[in-house]
Structures are given as structure tokens and as C-alpha cells.
Design a protein around this motif. Structure first.
Motif, PDB file in Angstrom:
ATOM      1  N   THR A   1      49.028  63.769  18.807  1.00  0.00           N
ATOM      2  CA  THR A   1      48.226  64.082  17.828  1.00  0.00           C
ATOM      3  C   THR A   1      47.480  64.831  19.136  1.00  0.00           C
ATOM      4  OG1 THR A   1      47.178  61.274  18.180  1.00  0.00           O
ATOM      5  CG2 THR A   1      48.147  62.089  16.363  1.00  0.00           C
TER       6      THR A   1
ATOM      7  N   ASP B   1      51.510  59.591  17.860  1.00  0.00           N
ATOM      8  CA  ASP B   1      51.205  59.031  18.786  1.00  0.00           C
ATOM      9  C   ASP B   1      50.224  59.160  18.694  1.00  0.00           C
ATOM     10  OD1 ASP B   1      53.207  58.250  21.137  1.00  0.00           O
ATOM     11  OD2 ASP B   1      52.260  60.383  21.562  1.00  0.00           O
TER      12      ASP B   1
ATOM     13  N   TYR C   1      44.270  61.542  25.816  1.00  0.00           N
ATOM     14  CA  TYR C   1      44.684  62.756  24.491  1.00  0.00           C
ATOM     15  C   TYR C   1      42.695  62.519  23.796  1.00  0.00           C
ATOM     16  CZ  TYR C   1      49.228  62.682  24.634  1.00  0.00           C
ATOM     17  OH  TYR C   1      50.140  61.555  24.775  1.00  0.00           O
TER      18      TYR C   1
ATOM     19  N   LYS D   1      48.384  54.934  24.406  1.00  0.00           N
ATOM     20  CA  LYS D   1      49.132  54.976  26.024  1.00  0.00           C
ATOM     21  C   LYS D   1      48.059  54.543  26.837  1.00  0.00           C
ATOM     22  CE  LYS D   1      52.408  58.348  24.217  1.00  0.00           C
ATOM     23  NZ  LYS D   1      51.754  59.384  23.744  1.00  0.00           N
TER      24      LYS D   1
ATOM     25  N   PHE E   1      52.763  57.290  32.257  1.00  0.00           N
ATOM     26  CA  PHE E   1      53.072  56.805  33.645  1.00  0.00           C
ATOM     27  C   PHE E   1      53.278  56.635  34.730  1.00  0.00           C
ATOM     28  CE2 PHE E   1      51.243  61.489  31.749  1.00  0.00           C
ATOM     29  CZ  PHE E   1      52.251  62.403  31.921  1.00  0.00           C
TER      30      PHE E   1
ATOM     31  N   SER F   1      56.621  55.849  29.386  1.00  0.00           N
ATOM     32  CA  SER F   1      56.594  56.848  29.221  1.00  0.00           C
ATOM     33  C   SER F   1      56.823  57.355  30.394  1.00  0.00           C
ATOM     34  CB  SER F   1      55.072  57.022  28.496  1.00  0.00           C
ATOM     35  OG  SER F   1      55.832  58.107  27.981  1.00  0.00           O
ATOM     36  N   ASN F   2      57.642  58.667  30.425  1.00  0.00           N
ATOM     37  CA  ASN F   2      57.957  59.275  31.649  1.00  0.00           C
ATOM     38  C   ASN F   2      58.248  58.440  32.520  1.00  0.00           C
ATOM     39  OD1 ASN F   2      56.845  61.870  30.522  1.00  0.00           O
ATOM     40  ND2 ASN F   2      54.952  60.962  30.690  1.00  0.00           N
TER      41      ASN F   2
ATOM     42  N   GLN G   1      59.344  56.414  26.357  1.00  0.00           N
ATOM     43  CA  GLN G   1      59.079  58.132  25.700  1.00  0.00           C
ATOM     44  C   GLN G   1      59.246  58.954  26.646  1.00  0.00           C
ATOM     45  OE1 GLN G   1      55.397  60.407  24.146  1.00  0.00           O
ATOM     46  NE2 GLN G   1      55.368  58.518  23.117  1.00  0.00           N
TER      47      GLN G   1
ATOM     48  N   SER H   1      58.213  66.453  22.798  1.00  0.00           N
ATOM     49  CA  SER H   1      58.799  68.208  23.260  1.00  0.00           C
ATOM     50  C   SER H   1      60.406  68.296  23.102  1.00  0.00           C
ATOM     51  CB  SER H   1      58.254  68.487  24.299  1.00  0.00           C
ATOM     52  OG  SER H   1      56.835  68.389  25.275  1.00  0.00           O
TER      53      SER H   1
ATOM     54  N   LEU I   1      60.963  70.668  20.940  1.00  0.00           N
ATOM     55  CA  LEU I   1      61.927  71.769  20.534  1.00  0.00           C
ATOM     56  C   LEU I   1      61.055  72.603  22.065  1.00  0.00           C
ATOM     57  CD1 LEU I   1      59.664  72.444  17.351  1.00  0.00           C
ATOM     58  CD2 LEU I   1      62.358  71.867  17.643  1.00  0.00           C
TER      59      LEU I   1
ATOM     60  N   ALA J   1      58.235  72.795  23.465  1.00  0.00           N
ATOM     61  CA  ALA J   1      55.915  72.374  23.628  1.00  0.00           C
ATOM     62  C   ALA J   1      56.425  74.147  23.958  1.00  0.00           C
ATOM     63  CB  ALA J   1      56.107  72.038  24.326  1.00  0.00           C
ATOM     64  N   LYS J   2      56.647  75.361  23.200  1.00  0.00           N
ATOM     65  CA  LYS J   2      56.376  77.016  23.934  1.00  0.00           C
ATOM     66  C   LYS J   2      54.714  76.327  24.050  1.00  0.00           C
ATOM     67  CE  LYS J   2      57.991  78.275  19.223  1.00  0.00           C
ATOM     68  NZ  LYS J   2      56.191  79.069  18.411  1.00  0.00           N
TER      69      LYS J   2
ATOM     70  N   ALA K   1      64.907  75.332  15.288  1.00  0.00           N
ATOM     71  CA  ALA K   1      64.501  74.046  14.779  1.00  0.00           C
ATOM     72  C   ALA K   1      65.120  73.068  14.559  1.00  0.00           C
ATOM     73  CB  ALA K   1      62.630  74.084  14.247  1.00  0.00           C
TER      74      ALA K   1
HETATM   75  N1  LIG Z   1      54.232  61.071  27.002  1.00  0.00           N
HETATM   76  C1  LIG Z   1      54.026  62.186  27.565  1.00  0.00           C
HETATM   77  O1  LIG Z   1      53.864  62.313  28.614  1.00  0.00           O
HETATM   78  C2  LIG Z   1      53.781  62.963  26.515  1.00  0.00           C
HETATM   79  C3  LIG Z   1      54.081  64.594  27.104  1.00  0.00           C
HETATM   80  C4  LIG Z   1      54.040  65.684  26.030  1.00  0.00           C
HETATM   81  C5  LIG Z   1      53.906  65.361  24.453  1.00  0.00           C
HETATM   82  N2  LIG Z   1      53.630  63.844  24.446  1.00  0.00           N
HETATM   83  C6  LIG Z   1      53.985  63.293  22.817  1.00  0.00           C
HETATM   84  O2  LIG Z   1      54.582  64.365  21.638  1.00  0.00           O
HETATM   85  C7  LIG Z   1      53.593  65.078  20.740  1.00  0.00           C
HETATM   86  C8  LIG Z   1      54.689  66.704  20.531  1.00  0.00           C
HETATM   87  O3  LIG Z   1      54.190  67.104  22.008  1.00  0.00           O
HETATM   88  P1  LIG Z   1      55.005  68.516  21.550  1.00  0.00           P
HETATM   89  O4  LIG Z   1      55.274  68.910  23.418  1.00  0.00           O
HETATM   90  O5  LIG Z   1      56.290  68.432  21.242  1.00  0.00           O
HETATM   91  O6  LIG Z   1      54.189  69.818  20.850  1.00  0.00           O
HETATM   92  P2  LIG Z   1      54.691  70.431  19.603  1.00  0.00           P
HETATM   93  O7  LIG Z   1      52.862  70.715  19.578  1.00  0.00           O
HETATM   94  O8  LIG Z   1      53.823  69.196  18.447  1.00  0.00           O
HETATM   95  O9  LIG Z   1      55.016  71.694  19.547  1.00  0.00           O
HETATM   96  C9  LIG Z   1      55.060  72.369  20.607  1.00  0.00           C
HETATM   97  C10 LIG Z   1      56.053  73.421  19.919  1.00  0.00           C
HETATM   98  O10 LIG Z   1      56.679  73.879  18.857  1.00  0.00           O
HETATM   99  C11 LIG Z   1      56.834  74.489  18.164  1.00  0.00           C
HETATM  100  N3  LIG Z   1      56.850  74.206  16.694  1.00  0.00           N
HETATM  101  C12 LIG Z   1      56.740  72.499  15.854  1.00  0.00           C
HETATM  102  N4  LIG Z   1      57.583  73.011  14.621  1.00  0.00           N
HETATM  103  C13 LIG Z   1      58.051  74.276  14.928  1.00  0.00           C
HETATM  104  C14 LIG Z   1      58.750  74.458  13.714  1.00  0.00           C
HETATM  105  N5  LIG Z   1      59.244  73.812  12.687  1.00  0.00           N
HETATM  106  N6  LIG Z   1      59.883  75.934  13.935  1.00  0.00           N
HETATM  107  C15 LIG Z   1      59.033  76.831  14.959  1.00  0.00           C
HETATM  108  N7  LIG Z   1      58.391  76.038  16.206  1.00  0.00           N
HETATM  109  C16 LIG Z   1      58.237  74.758  16.336  1.00  0.00           C
HETATM  110  C17 LIG Z   1      54.474  75.026  17.512  1.00  0.00           C
HETATM  111  O11 LIG Z   1      55.019  75.884  17.950  1.00  0.00           O
HETATM  112  P3  LIG Z   1      53.655  76.890  17.346  1.00  0.00           P
HETATM  113  O12 LIG Z   1      52.529  76.239  18.534  1.00  0.00           O
HETATM  114  O13 LIG Z   1      54.291  77.619  16.694  1.00  0.00           O
HETATM  115  O14 LIG Z   1      53.489  76.443  15.485  1.00  0.00           O
HETATM  116  C18 LIG Z   1      54.177  74.040  18.778  1.00  0.00           C
HETATM  117  O15 LIG Z   1      53.450  74.952  20.148  1.00  0.00           O
HETATM  118  C19 LIG Z   1      52.371  65.349  21.626  1.00  0.00           C
HETATM  119  O16 LIG Z   1      51.344  65.643  20.228  1.00  0.00           O
HETATM  120  C20 LIG Z   1      51.369  63.922  21.502  1.00  0.00           C
HETATM  121  O17 LIG Z   1      52.180  62.881  21.063  1.00  0.00           O
HETATM  122  C21 LIG Z   1      54.089  63.423  24.976  1.00  0.00           C
END
Ligand SMILES: NC(=O)c1ccc[n+]([C@@H]2O[C@H](COP(=O)([O-])OP(=O)(O)OC[C@H]3O[C@@H](n4cnc5c(N)ncnc54)[C@H](OP(=O)(O)O)[C@@H]3O)[C@@H](O)[C@H]2O)c1
Length: 257
Positions: A28, A56, A61, A91, A125, A169-170, A191, A218, A220, A222-223, A250
Motif C-alpha cells: 500500500t 502490507d 507510508y 511497520k 529498518f 525488515s531490511n 521483509q 519489489s 518485479l 520496482a521500476k 512478471a
Molecule cells: N519493507 C520495505 O522497506 C519495503 C520497501 C519497498 C516496498 N515495500 C512494500 O512492498 C510493496 C510493493 O512494492 P514494490 O516495490 O514491489 O512496488 P510496486 O509499486 O508494487 O510494483 C513495482 C512495479 O512493478 C510493476 N508491475 C506490477 N505488476 C506488474 C505486472 N503484472 N507486469 C509488469 N509490471 C508490473 C509496476 O509497474 P507500473 O507502474 O508500470 O504498473 C510497478 O512500477 C509496497 O507497497 C510496500 O508495501 C516494503
């Protein structure tokens, strides 16, 4: 009315007391933090309707409140009958990573979420900031983390029933070792960023040996974010596998986990 196809998500056991964790979760975080709270709420309601049960969030956030509103809405609309059907992670922010601030921080998160307990509370962290420091922060705000005292306060949160499980986490291996040296309740989860181009084998082996469940963020790569990378989705090997199998990159990545 358009029917929403519901998926069923496998779970993994979590420690001896925690609820099983659904292996696919819904993040989220929106950057800048606190942006698009309506989108978070709507997305979560929709996610619950199609079968997501693990959500999450984190104090930093600013998505706890819209997540809580979405849970209330889903209970009202009917895709879930009880909050117990959900697995909610939040967190502890670094500015609250001080012994006396941990319990009040969790209580604030619970108030934001409108919940009596969460399923998993993580130290965000392995670090600490001067009490009350938010985000962004300056280098001068960074202070040493008192691992023992902060983890003790996390354990108290679990013992009070305000969270079913606690984790981190981390955290890299050395930091986990430091925590485990004094922990009465070992962390149930770590995490971390994990994907096919950042596989963290040493950390995965260590966590497996210690019974710590790893959650990947991340997956994928996190582009398009400030901290993430295109290297995962643009990886040539993954593209070749995807082409050969007639799948998307993906889909290939998710079969890696
Ligand atoms: N603990 C920590 O320190 C920490 C750090 C980072 C994240 N997190 C958690 O993890 C969650 C997810 O974060 P995330 O970094 O994975 O970011 P995300 O915003 O969920 O996804 C990252 C990218 O993946 C792409 N994507 C998603 N589904 C796709 C698909 N089916 N095909 C192609 N591309 C796809 C999206 O592209 P598009 O924008 O082009 O759709 C997005 O830019 C966060 O919301 C948070 O809850 C935790």
C-alpha cells in the motif's frame, strides 16, 4: 453487475503462535507518502473482492488509515465476514525505534487502522532516528539502534496481544544474529528486497536455518520508483524464458519464488 473472479492464495506457517501468512500480499506504499489515499482505499477494497488477504502497510507510508477504511468497507460490502480473515502487516518507523516509543507507535498504527490487533509488526529498518523524526530525514538525525531494548518492546507488543507476530525488515545476517543473541521471541519474518537479479542466497539460507520466513518486496524490481530499478523487468535472460514459455516476464518472476 460484473463478476470479479476470486483467487485462492497459499499460506505459510509463521512461528509457533502467529497466524499463517498468505504468500502473496498487496502493498500500500505510494510515493510521495500519503499521496492518493483514495486510490489506496479503492484498490484494497477491490483486492479483497478478488481474493487478496494479506496487506502490507507502514506508519511512514501514511496508508494505514485508508487501509483501515477499506477493511471497514469490505466488511460492510460482504467479501469478508470478519477481520480475522485478513493478514495485516505494519511497520515501526525509525523515529519511533526507541524502547519507550514502540508501544505508543503500535497503538497509533492500530488507531489509524481501526483494528484491535495486527498480524505482524516489523521494525522497518535496522536503524534509528532521533525520537519523532519523520521522512525525509537528515544525516544528523541518525542515531544508533538499541537492538536489545527495541526488540524487548516489540516482544511486549506481542505479549500484550496487539500483534500476533513480530519481525524485522531490511535486516542482513549480522544484524539478525545480533538480534537473535538476546531475543526471547525470535523474529518471525524478515521483509527484504528480493527478486531474480537480487537473490540474497546467503540471507535466505540463514533465515531458513533460523526459521525466519522471508517476505520479498519489489519482486518485479520496482521500476519507475525513486529507489527501484528496471533491471529486473528488462533482464534479457528473463525475457528469453518468458518468450520461450509464452508467459510475461512478471509471470516468470513469480514462478521463481
Ligand atoms: N519493507 C520495505 O522497506 C519495503 C520497501 C519497498 C516496498 N515495500 C512494500 O512492498 C510493496 C510493493 O512494492 P514494490 O516495490 O514491489 O512496488 P510496486 O509499486 O508494487 O510494483 C513495482 C512495479 O512493478 C510493476 N508491475 C506490477 N505488476 C506488474 C505486472 N503484472 N507486469 C509488469 N509490471 C508490473 C509496476 O509497474 P507500473 O507502474 O508500470 O504498473 C510497478 O512500477 C509496497 O507497497 C510496500 O508495501 C516494503
Amino acid at each position: 453487475m460484473k463478476m470479479k473472479k476470486k483467487v485462492s492464495i497459499p499460506e505459510a506457517p509463521l512461528g509457533s503462535t502467529g497466524k499463517p501468512i498468505p504468500l502473496v500480499g498487496f502493498g500500500t506504499a505510494q510515493f510521495p507518502f500519503g499521496a492518493a489515499t483514495e486510490v489506496v482505499k479503492e484498490s484494497v477494497v477491490h483486492a479483497i473482492e478478488v481474493g487478496y488477504r494479506h496487506f502490507d502497510t507502514a506508519a511512514i507510508y501514511q496508508s494505514e488509515q485508508p487501509l483501515g477504511e477499506a477493511i471497514a468497507e469490505a466488511l460492510r460490502l460482504g467479501p469478508i465476514k470478519s477481520r480475522n480473515e485478513l493478514f495485516i502487516t505494519s511497520k515501526l518507523w525509525l523515529g519511533h525505534a526507541h524502547r519507550q516509543l514502540v508501544l505508543p507507535a503500535l497503538q497509533t498504527s492500530l488507531k489509524n487502522l481501526g483494528l484491535e490487533y495486527i498480524d505482524l509488526y516489523l521494525i522497518h529498518f535496522p536503524g534509528s532516528l532521533k525520537p519523532g523524526t519523520g521522512f525525509p530525514f537528515n544525516k544528523e538525525d541518525i542515531v544508533p539502534l538499541d537492538y536489545e531494548a527495541v526488540w524487548e518492546a516489540m516482544e511486549e507488543c506481542q505479549n500484550l496481544g496487539l500483534t500476533k507476530s513480530i519481525g524485522v525488515s531490511n535486516f542482513a545476517c549480522k544484524k539478525l544474529e545480533r538480534l537473535l543473541a538476546t531475543a526471547k521471541i525470535p523474529p518471525a519474518v524478515n521483509q527484504v528486497e528480493l527478486n531474480p537479479v537480487w537473490q540474497q542466497k546467503k540471507l535466505r539460507d540463514f533465515c531458513q536455518e533460523k526459521g525466519i520466513h522471508i517476505t520479498a518486496y519489489s519482486p518485479l524490481g520496482a521500476k519507475g520508483t525513486r529507489w527501484g530499478t528496471n533491471r529486473v523487468m528488462e533482464c534479457q535472460v528473463l525475457k528469453e524464458i518468458a518468450n520461450a514459455r509464452g508467459k510475461s516476464v512478471a509471470q516468470v518472476i513469480f514462478s521463481f519464488f
